[in-house]
Design an enzyme around this catalytic site. Structure first.
Site, mmCIF file in Angstrom:
data_model
loop_
_atom_site.group_PDB
_atom_site.id
_atom_site.type_symbol
_atom_site.label_atom_id
_atom_site.label_comp_id
_atom_site.label_asym_id
_atom_site.label_seq_id
_atom_site.Cartn_x
_atom_site.Cartn_y
_atom_site.Cartn_z
ATOM 1 N N GLU A 206 48.696 36.735 34.533
ATOM 2 C CA GLU A 206 48.985 37.457 34.825
ATOM 3 C C GLU A 206 48.182 38.201 36.487
ATOM 4 O O GLU A 206 48.181 38.397 37.348
ATOM 5 C CB GLU A 206 48.654 39.108 34.451
ATOM 6 N N GLU B 113 50.543 53.291 28.682
ATOM 7 C CA GLU B 113 51.476 53.343 29.512
ATOM 8 C C GLU B 113 52.949 53.710 29.091
ATOM 9 O O GLU B 113 53.719 52.599 29.093
ATOM 10 C CB GLU B 113 51.531 51.105 30.031
ATOM 11 N N ASP C 40 41.443 45.320 32.753
ATOM 12 C CA ASP C 40 42.686 44.582 33.391
ATOM 13 C C ASP C 40 42.697 43.433 32.890
ATOM 14 O O ASP C 40 42.836 42.993 34.420
ATOM 15 C CB ASP C 40 43.774 45.394 33.371
HETATM 16 C C1 GCU Z 1 49.332 45.034 32.002
HETATM 17 C C2 GCU Z 1 50.412 44.398 31.842
HETATM 18 C C3 GCU Z 1 50.798 44.843 31.537
HETATM 19 C C4 GCU Z 1 51.106 44.744 30.126
HETATM 20 C C5 GCU Z 1 49.728 46.149 29.490
HETATM 21 C C6 GCU Z 1 49.204 45.913 28.163
HETATM 22 O O1 GCU Z 1 49.184 46.771 32.177
HETATM 23 O O2 GCU Z 1 50.568 44.728 33.552
HETATM 24 O O3 GCU Z 1 52.286 44.053 31.542
HETATM 25 O O4 GCU Z 1 52.191 45.491 29.370
HETATM 26 O O5 GCU Z 1 49.549 45.312 30.507
HETATM 27 O O6 GCU Z 1 48.212 44.769 27.959
HETATM 28 O O7 GCU Z 1 49.761 46.275 27.422
#
Ligand code: GCU
Length: 663
Positions: free
Chosen positions: A378, A271, A350
């Site tokens: 979440e 990400e 996730d």
């Molecule tokens: C999810 C979450 C993110 C987080 C990511 C992770 O995608 O929405 O906010 O950073 O998980 O576990 O690194």
């Protein structure tokens, strides 16, 4: 100072049963020497017994036999293990390490708070997971990534805060047997990158000392690109000698300034975070480089497996995000160095309300592994909706990977039983913030408590844990106990019913992840699709599709591969299914969707009635807190029901057999 924040499950109240007072007259501590942990354990005993019995426990006089004896035994014994034995007039707590004393003391207090007696007690407990960690996703600015209970209590305006609340937090963590805390978000940016510099060393060291006094080891999330961002180099290539040299100097400094630091958690190549892929290196190359450098200091590197392509084309049916963790890590099985632990999210996607278990569990045969779950809600209701997650965690732990003939469940792998390794364990993304009740919704504290208890003892049932939590938090009144159990035990299923069906997940409002948006992620880059058309829905992950089902060991692979044998709660995760497909219940898929969504809302209405029956029996502020959230949950559930039902009615054109309102 008067504390205006909740004491959660350490809310010691006057005992109804004065017969147990006798064990708290005089105390002797043998064999431990000067120790902050022991001092804190004794302080907790004093605090609690004063509140419960109005007594102050005295040090034993030379000619007395202590009524409570805390004693060091078996110096080779496992850290955290303790024994409680009552004999004659004496209660004895024996432990090999100071942590064992701490846990033993909290065990005694737990029993007392639950109204149990210590007479003729004889038990031995040892923590089943070597590492029992909470991961904070707190940012240094004070906000919390995926935080639903206010802001950070560690960080305010890029400064570290240490006060009485920090100490209470440490007490709570010790009381449930946690032994590791990552204080900062895995997405390490801005000031958080400087936590390993002079700007923050003193404060981090102070926090780490405070934690240490409660048996907690502090860990930091690390920015993989630190050599560039704070070191001024032009690379973070794990094979570049300049990079290695930079880290060597840096780690020497870090461990000198924060002597009891446990190590680091790393989110790399995920990400948008930097990582070894940039340099054509593997995840193992990156992890091993850091691990070798921290090894002399006893440090460990916890490396996350949440690595996937988040810029996928939704038109692409071949790429499957569910495969990514496996594909990115499996080949290097056996290459990860001894002090590397791979931290694996429970599911391949996730933290959805229902997912299969990551096939890395049972796939990795020679690697240290840790399970990562999320109690920050979440995708499970933002601590507005009630969702007791321990039943789900139990399912995860009990899943048999068939990696060996026996001892191959997830709980065996993460406890080190399967591979005989010592760097293993379990972590949860935490749900706390600076709200006075810590968890936003008072009922969400059941997850905060429950995860710790489960991490310590994976044989406890979700119900036993809940009973403890209710008694410790709200007292032992039978009606309160029964009602809260009836509300919380099915709450995960209730949430599942009114949200996305049969394991498909993801029909949430993008980014926020609360509330319904059936197509919110359908045409996006995140790899999270339901693939609904007017015949059916679901992702074909069988051998005909992405082949994901085959990543499991047999017999799981064959089971998931065929719709007839695939567990129905995961049917749409693994298969594209027609709306008129008959489920085992005899219902069609579409009718199942309608029915569960109506049932989900009805169940929330019942939750409200149940909670209202407790008015006057639990503290007013707590009552109002959950009451207000239940209204929001009902609104949310209705939106989900009507949007999901209408969406699939419009796609399928098949009406509800019961003729209920669909729009
Ligand atoms: C999810 C979450 C993110 C987080 C990511 C992770 O995608 O929405 O906010 O950073 O998980 O576990 O690194």
């Amino acid at each position: 100072m008067e504390k205006n924040w909740s004491q959660l499950w350490l809310n010691y109240r006057k005992s109804e049963d004065s017969s147990q007072k006798k064990y708290f007259e005089s105390l002797e501590v043998r064999g431990f020497g000067e120790s902050k942990i022991i001092a804190n354990a004794v302080a907790e005993l004093e605090l609690a017994t004063k509140a419960m019995f109005g007594v102050t426990i005295q040090q034993k006089k030379p000619d007395q036999t202590a009524t409570l004896c805390i004693e060091k035994v078996d110096p080779e014994g496992k850290d955290g293990t303790y024994e409680l034995i009552q004999k004659g007039h004496q209660l004895s707590l024996q432990a090999a390490t100071e942590r064992g004393v701490l846990y033993g003391v909290f065990h005694i207090l737990r029993l007392l708070s639950m109204g149990k007696r210590l007479d003729s007690i004889r038990l031995k407990k040892e923590p089943q997971n070597p590492l029992r960690m909470y991961n904070h996703w707190d940012n240094m600015t004070g906000d919390i990534e995926r935080g639903y209970s206010g802001n950070s209590f560690f960080f305010v305006n890029n400064e570290i805060v240490i006060d009485e609340r920090t100490r209470d937090y440490a007490r709570f963590m010790a009381s449930i047997g946690m032994n590791g805390i990552v204080i900062n978000n895995v997405n390490v940016k801005q000031c958080a990158s400087l936590l390993i510099t002079d700007r923050y060393f003193d404060k981090v060291a102070e926090l780490s000392r405070l934690f240490g006094e409660y048996g907690l080891t502090l860990y930091l999330s690390l920015n993989y690109a630190s050599p560039i961002e704070i070191g001024g180099l032009d690379s973070a290539d794990p094979f570049d000698q300049r990079v290695i040299g930079w880290w060597e100097t840096k780690m020497e400094e870090i461990f000198r300034r924060i002597p009891n630091l446990g190590g680091f958690l790393v989110k790399a190549d995920s990400e948008g975070r930097p990582g070894p892929f940039t340099y054509g290196r593997t995840q193992a190359d990156g992890a091993n480089m850091l691990a070798d450098i921290v090894k002399p200091y006893g440090g460990i590197i916890i490396w996350r497996c949440f690595v996937y392509n988040c810029t996928q084309d939704w038109r692409d049916y071949k790429t499957d995000r569910a495969r990514a963790g496996y594909d990115n890590f499996i080949e290097m099985d056996g290459d990860y160095h001894e002090n590397v632990i791979l931290q694996i999210k429970n599911g391949p996607m996730d933290f959805q309300i229902r997912e299969p278990i990551s096939p890395l569990f049972g796939g990795l045969q020679k690697t240290n592994q840790m399970l990562e779950v999320q109690i920050a809600q979440e995708y499970t209701g933002h601590q507005i909706d009630i969702c007791y997650l321990i039943p789900m965690f139990k399912e995860i732990l009990e899943f048999d990977t068939y990696m060996r003939e026996k001892n191959s469940k997830v709980k065996d792998i993460i406890s080190g039983r399967t591979l005989g390794n010592r760097y293993t364990g379990i972590a949860a993304v935490i749900n706390t913030g600076n709200d006075l009740n810590w968890t936003g919704n008072v009922l969400a504290a059941a997850n905060l408590y429950g995860f710790g208890r489960l991490a310590f003892d994976m044989e406890l049932s979700a119900e036993e844990i809940l009973e403890e939590w209710v008694a410790l938090t709200f007292g032992t009144e039978e009606r309160v106990m029964q009602t809260i159990k009836e509300m919380l035990l099915p709450s995960r299923e209730i949430y599942e019913k009114y949200t996305s069906p049969l394991g498909i997940g993801w029909m949430v409002t993008p980014n926020v992840h609360y509330g319904c948006s059936v197509d919110g992620y359908e045409y996006s880059r995140w790899g999270t699709y339901h693939r609904a058309d007017h015949f059916g829905m679901g992702v074909d992950r069988s051998h005909n599709g992405t082949g994901y089902a085959l990543l499991y060991n047999e017999p799981n692979a064959s089971m998931y591969d065929k719709p007839e044998t695939c567990p129905e709660e995961l049917l749409l995760f693994f298969h594209h299914i027609a709306y008129d497909y008959r489920l085992k219940s005899g219902k069609t898929l579409i009718q199942h969707i309608y029915d569960t969504h109506f049932e989900g809302v009805e169940a929330v209405e019942k939750l409200i009635t149940a909670w209202e029956s407790l008015k006057g029996l639990i503290p007013e502020a707590d009552y109002e807190n959950a009451r207000e959230r239940l209204d929001r949950q009902l609104y949310n559930a209705r939106e989900w029901r009507d949007q999901v039902n209408s969406y699939f009615y419009r796609k399928s054109a098949i009406p509800d057999e019961k003729g209920r309102a669909i729009y």
